[in-house]
Write a protein that holds these residues in place. Structure first.
Motif, mmCIF file in Angstrom:
data_model
loop_
_atom_site.group_PDB
_atom_site.id
_atom_site.type_symbol
_atom_site.label_atom_id
_atom_site.label_comp_id
_atom_site.label_asym_id
_atom_site.label_seq_id
_atom_site.Cartn_x
_atom_site.Cartn_y
_atom_site.Cartn_z
ATOM 1 N N ASP A 1 59.105 18.836 24.171
ATOM 2 C CA ASP A 1 58.534 17.530 24.502
ATOM 3 C C ASP A 1 57.848 16.872 23.309
ATOM 4 O O ASP A 1 57.998 15.675 23.086
ATOM 5 N N HIS A 2 57.103 17.654 22.550
ATOM 6 C CA HIS A 2 56.360 17.095 21.422
ATOM 7 C C HIS A 2 57.314 16.413 20.437
ATOM 8 O O HIS A 2 57.059 15.284 19.985
ATOM 9 N N GLY A 3 58.404 17.063 20.114
ATOM 10 C CA GLY A 3 59.391 16.481 19.204
ATOM 11 C C GLY A 3 60.119 15.301 19.818
ATOM 12 O O GLY A 3 60.378 14.298 19.147
ATOM 13 N N ALA A 4 60.446 15.395 21.110
ATOM 14 C CA ALA A 4 61.138 14.293 21.794
ATOM 15 C C ALA A 4 60.262 13.047 21.855
ATOM 16 O O ALA A 4 60.741 11.927 21.660
ATOM 17 N N VAL A 5 58.965 13.228 22.094
ATOM 18 C CA VAL A 5 58.042 12.094 22.130
ATOM 19 C C VAL A 5 57.964 11.438 20.752
ATOM 20 O O VAL A 5 57.996 10.206 20.635
ATOM 21 N N ALA A 6 57.882 12.229 19.705
ATOM 22 C CA ALA A 6 57.831 11.678 18.344
ATOM 23 C C ALA A 6 59.116 10.916 18.017
ATOM 24 O O ALA A 6 59.069 9.814 17.446
ATOM 25 N N LEU A 7 60.254 11.479 18.394
ATOM 26 C CA LEU A 7 61.523 10.790 18.159
ATOM 27 C C LEU A 7 61.593 9.489 18.952
ATOM 28 O O LEU A 7 62.029 8.455 18.432
ATOM 29 N N ALA A 8 61.155 9.528 20.197
ATOM 30 C CA ALA A 8 61.177 8.324 21.035
ATOM 31 C C ALA A 8 60.308 7.233 20.420
ATOM 32 O O ALA A 8 60.712 6.064 20.373
ATOM 33 N N ARG A 9 59.134 7.596 19.938
ATOM 34 C CA ARG A 9 58.253 6.600 19.315
ATOM 35 C C ARG A 9 58.902 5.973 18.086
ATOM 36 O O ARG A 9 58.808 4.772 17.862
ATOM 37 N N SER B 1 70.851 3.709 7.707
ATOM 38 C CA SER B 1 72.164 4.279 7.418
ATOM 39 C C SER B 1 72.577 5.373 8.392
ATOM 40 O O SER B 1 73.739 5.760 8.431
ATOM 41 N N CYS B 2 71.668 5.857 9.214
ATOM 42 C CA CYS B 2 71.978 6.913 10.177
ATOM 43 C C CYS B 2 72.301 6.279 11.526
ATOM 44 O O CYS B 2 71.450 5.637 12.139
ATOM 45 N N THR B 3 73.529 6.460 11.976
ATOM 46 C CA THR B 3 73.935 5.882 13.262
ATOM 47 C C THR B 3 74.062 6.937 14.361
ATOM 48 O O THR B 3 73.990 6.595 15.537
ATOM 49 N N CYS B 4 74.247 8.196 13.991
ATOM 50 C CA CYS B 4 74.387 9.279 14.971
ATOM 51 C C CYS B 4 73.527 10.462 14.532
ATOM 52 O O CYS B 4 73.674 10.945 13.412
ATOM 53 N N LEU B 5 72.655 10.905 15.417
ATOM 54 C CA LEU B 5 71.791 12.046 15.114
ATOM 55 C C LEU B 5 71.996 13.122 16.165
ATOM 56 O O LEU B 5 71.845 12.870 17.357
ATOM 57 N N ASN B 6 72.355 14.311 15.711
ATOM 58 C CA ASN B 6 72.565 15.447 16.599
ATOM 59 C C ASN B 6 71.499 16.502 16.329
ATOM 60 O O ASN B 6 71.435 17.070 15.244
ATOM 61 N N LEU B 7 70.658 16.743 17.344
ATOM 62 C CA LEU B 7 69.641 17.794 17.270
ATOM 63 C C LEU B 7 69.858 18.834 18.374
ATOM 64 O O LEU B 7 68.925 19.540 18.761
ATOM 65 N N ALA B 8 71.067 18.932 18.869
ATOM 66 C CA ALA B 8 71.375 19.851 19.968
ATOM 67 C C ALA B 8 71.074 21.298 19.588
ATOM 68 O O ALA B 8 71.146 21.690 18.426
ATOM 69 N N ALA C 1 59.631 21.679 17.254
ATOM 70 C CA ALA C 1 58.992 20.388 17.506
ATOM 71 C C ALA C 1 58.421 19.774 16.228
ATOM 72 O O ALA C 1 58.568 18.577 15.982
ATOM 73 N N GLY C 2 57.777 20.595 15.406
ATOM 74 C CA GLY C 2 57.197 20.084 14.158
ATOM 75 C C GLY C 2 58.247 19.503 13.225
ATOM 76 O O GLY C 2 58.023 18.480 12.587
ATOM 77 N N GLY C 3 59.390 20.150 13.158
ATOM 78 C CA GLY C 3 60.485 19.632 12.330
ATOM 79 C C GLY C 3 61.017 18.316 12.859
ATOM 80 O O GLY C 3 61.321 17.394 12.099
ATOM 81 N N ALA C 4 61.117 18.212 14.186
ATOM 82 C CA ALA C 4 61.564 16.957 14.797
ATOM 83 C C ALA C 4 60.561 15.845 14.519
ATOM 84 O O ALA C 4 60.944 14.701 14.255
ATOM 85 N N CYS C 5 59.281 16.175 14.535
ATOM 86 C CA CYS C 5 58.244 15.187 14.226
ATOM 87 C C CYS C 5 58.368 14.700 12.786
ATOM 88 O O CYS C 5 58.204 13.516 12.505
ATOM 89 N N ARG C 6 58.661 15.618 11.873
ATOM 90 C CA ARG C 6 58.836 15.228 10.474
ATOM 91 C C ARG C 6 60.082 14.374 10.281
ATOM 92 O O ARG C 6 60.099 13.478 9.444
ATOM 93 N N LEU C 7 61.117 14.615 11.054
ATOM 94 C CA LEU C 7 62.319 13.769 11.009
ATOM 95 C C LEU C 7 62.040 12.372 11.558
ATOM 96 O O LEU C 7 62.623 11.387 11.103
ATOM 97 N N ALA C 8 61.180 12.298 12.559
ATOM 98 C CA ALA C 8 60.930 11.028 13.247
ATOM 99 C C ALA C 8 60.338 9.972 12.333
ATOM 100 O O ALA C 8 60.655 8.794 12.454
ATOM 101 N N VAL C 9 59.494 10.374 11.404
ATOM 102 C CA VAL C 9 58.812 9.403 10.541
ATOM 103 C C VAL C 9 59.812 8.566 9.735
ATOM 104 O O VAL C 9 59.815 7.339 9.845
ATOM 105 N N ALA D 1 66.393 18.537 3.348
ATOM 106 C CA ALA D 1 67.391 17.614 2.811
ATOM 107 C C ALA D 1 67.625 16.449 3.773
ATOM 108 O O ALA D 1 67.763 15.302 3.344
ATOM 109 N N ALA D 2 67.643 16.742 5.069
ATOM 110 C CA ALA D 2 67.842 15.687 6.067
ATOM 111 C C ALA D 2 66.673 14.708 6.069
ATOM 112 O O ALA D 2 66.874 13.490 6.156
ATOM 113 N N ILE D 3 65.457 15.220 5.969
ATOM 114 C CA ILE D 3 64.273 14.353 5.916
ATOM 115 C C ILE D 3 64.345 13.454 4.690
ATOM 116 O O ILE D 3 64.098 12.245 4.774
#
Length: 140
Positions: A63-71, A50-57, A35-43, A10-12
Motif C-alpha cells: 500500500d505504501h508504494g501504491a499510494v506514492a505511485l498514485a500521488r 518518456s515512460c509510457t508503460c511501467l511494470n512493477l508486477a 515499498a521504499g523502492g516504489a516510493c523512490r520511483l514515484a518521485v 538505473a530505473a530511477i
C-alpha cells in the motif's frame, strides 16, 4: 539481489533524466522491489514524459508504494499503462489509485490482479471509473 538494486537505481536515474528508450516501456517486474523502492520511483515518475508503460508486477510494492505511485501519477501526462499485479496491495492502495484515476486522463490501462483488494477497494475503483468520461480506461 545486488543486481536488482542496480536495476532499480538505473530505473530511477532513467526516470529522473527522462530518458526511457522507445517504445517507452520500463519493465521492473519481479525485481524484489519493496515499498521504499516504489516510493523512490514515484518521485521522478511524476515529471517523466518518456515512460509510457511501467511494470512493477511481482514486487512487494504494498500500500505504501501504491499510494506514492498514485500521488505521482496525479500529474503524470505520459504513462498509459501501469502494471501492479501481485504487489501485495490492499484496499488502501486501490483507493489511492481510484483517486488518481479521477485526475489522470492519460492512463488507459491498469493491471491490479492478484492483490489483496476486497470489495471496498474494488468499489472505489468502480466508482472512479463511473465518473471518467473516457471509456478507454480499463482495470483488470
Amino acid at each position: 539481489m545486488q543486481s536488482n538494486v542496480i536495476k532499480l537505481r538505473a530505473a530511477i536515474e532513467t526516470l529522473r533524466t527522462d530518458t526511457v528508450e522507445k517504445p517507452g516501456d520500463l519493465d521492473l517486474g519481479d525485481l524484489n522491489i519493496r515499498a521504499g523502492g516504489a516510493c523512490r520511483l514515484a518521485v521522478p515518475l511524476q515529471r517523466c514524459r518518456s515512460c509510457t508503460c511501467l511494470n512493477l508486477a511481482d514486487n512487494e510494492v504494498m500500500d505504501h508504494g501504491a499510494v506514492a505511485l498514485a500521488r505521482s501519477l496525479h500529474k503524470n501526462i505520459a504513462l498509459t499503462s501501469l502494471t501492479l499485479r501481485a504487489t501485495r496491495m490492499s484496499d488502501v492502495g486501490a483507493e489511492a489509485l481510484a483517486q488518481m484515476l479521477r485526475a489522470n486522463s492519460t492512463l488507459c490501462s491498469i493491471n491490479l490482479r492478484d492483490n489483496e483488494i476486497t470489495d471496498r477497494g474494488a468499489g472505489a475503483l468502480m466508482a472512479a471509473l463511473k465518473v471518467i468520461d473516457d471509456i478507454r480506461h480499463e482495470v483488470f
